[in-house]
Design a protein around this motif. Structure first.
Motif, mmCIF file in Angstrom:
data_model
loop_
_atom_site.group_PDB
_atom_site.id
_atom_site.type_symbol
_atom_site.label_atom_id
_atom_site.label_comp_id
_atom_site.label_asym_id
_atom_site.label_seq_id
_atom_site.Cartn_x
_atom_site.Cartn_y
_atom_site.Cartn_z
ATOM 1 N N GLU A 12 0.749 -1.053 0.080
ATOM 2 C CA GLU A 12 0.087 0.134 -0.037
ATOM 3 C C GLU A 12 0.947 0.969 -0.093
ATOM 4 O O GLU A 12 2.088 1.152 0.568
ATOM 5 C CB GLU A 12 -0.974 0.014 1.334
ATOM 6 N N TYR A 36 1.266 5.450 0.665
ATOM 7 C CA TYR A 36 0.869 6.552 1.529
ATOM 8 C C TYR A 36 1.555 7.848 0.771
ATOM 9 O O TYR A 36 2.613 8.287 1.405
ATOM 10 C CB TYR A 36 1.356 6.144 3.108
ATOM 11 N N SER A 62 4.998 6.866 -1.564
ATOM 12 C CA SER A 62 4.116 7.651 -1.856
ATOM 13 C C SER A 62 3.200 7.280 -3.210
ATOM 14 O O SER A 62 1.807 7.303 -3.175
ATOM 15 C CB SER A 62 4.401 9.376 -2.254
#
Length: 179
Positions: free
Chosen positions: A35, A37, A101
């Motif tokens: 994932e 961020y 990111s």
């Protein structure tokens, strides 16, 4: 030219080795995060453009540093090379943030361009891992006044570091249409 640092191989060498192992492993782990961020809310193409500017600037600084060394302007050489090192640190920090990111963007080129791109990319990645200890040892030997050791390792560091900086810009140029 006088020393900037005091020599302490018992501390510096293990730190350099640890960083040389840790940096590529951390980058590799970040590339496969399940994932992302988006730390700064930046768009996908923001980081790559910044990285290309940093890499291009580093390449120019490296060539200036080489020039100053050749004309025996050692203070200018030292200052320019320290600046190139700082630019590389900024690049590395930004690259880590970008991997946290944004998802990786696949290359969409075809034919011969695909082979050229992947050759440049793979050599860039491999040499960027190799350059970490080379730059750290070269900087350390220069800053501690061990100029013979500095010059011996710099013969390898300079062309590899320059190649990594230039191919970093080339990777961006190849990827630009896909960001």
């Amino acid at each position: 030219m006088k020393r900037v640092l005091t020599k302490s191989d018992k501390i510096a060498v293990p730190v350099i080795v640890a960083l040389s192992v840790a940096v590529p492993i951390i980058v590799l782990i970040l590339m496969y995060l399940p994932e992302r961020y988006n730390v700064f809310g930046a768009q996908t193409g923001t980081f790559p453009f910044f990285h290309a500017v940093i890499n291009g600037s580093t390449a120019i600084l490296l060539m200036l540093g080489y020039f100053f060394m050749k004309i025996k302007e050692y203070k200018l050489h030292r200052n320019v090379m320290i600046t190139a090192f700082c630019m590389s640190v900024v690049f590395l920090l930004s690259y880590v943030i970008s991997k946290i990111s944004n998802d990786p963007v696949p290359f969409g080129g075809e034919g011969a361009m695909r082979y050229i791109y992947f050759f440049i990319l793979i050599t860039h990645i491999v040499l960027s891992a190799i350059i970490v200890p080379l730059v750290l040892f070269t900087m350390y030997r220069g800053l501690t006044g061990e100029y013979n050791k500095h010059a011996a390792i710099a013969r390898w560091t300079f062309p590899i570091w320059l190649y990594v900086a230039v191919t970093g810009v080339l990777v961006y140029i190849f990827m630009w249409p896909y960001y």
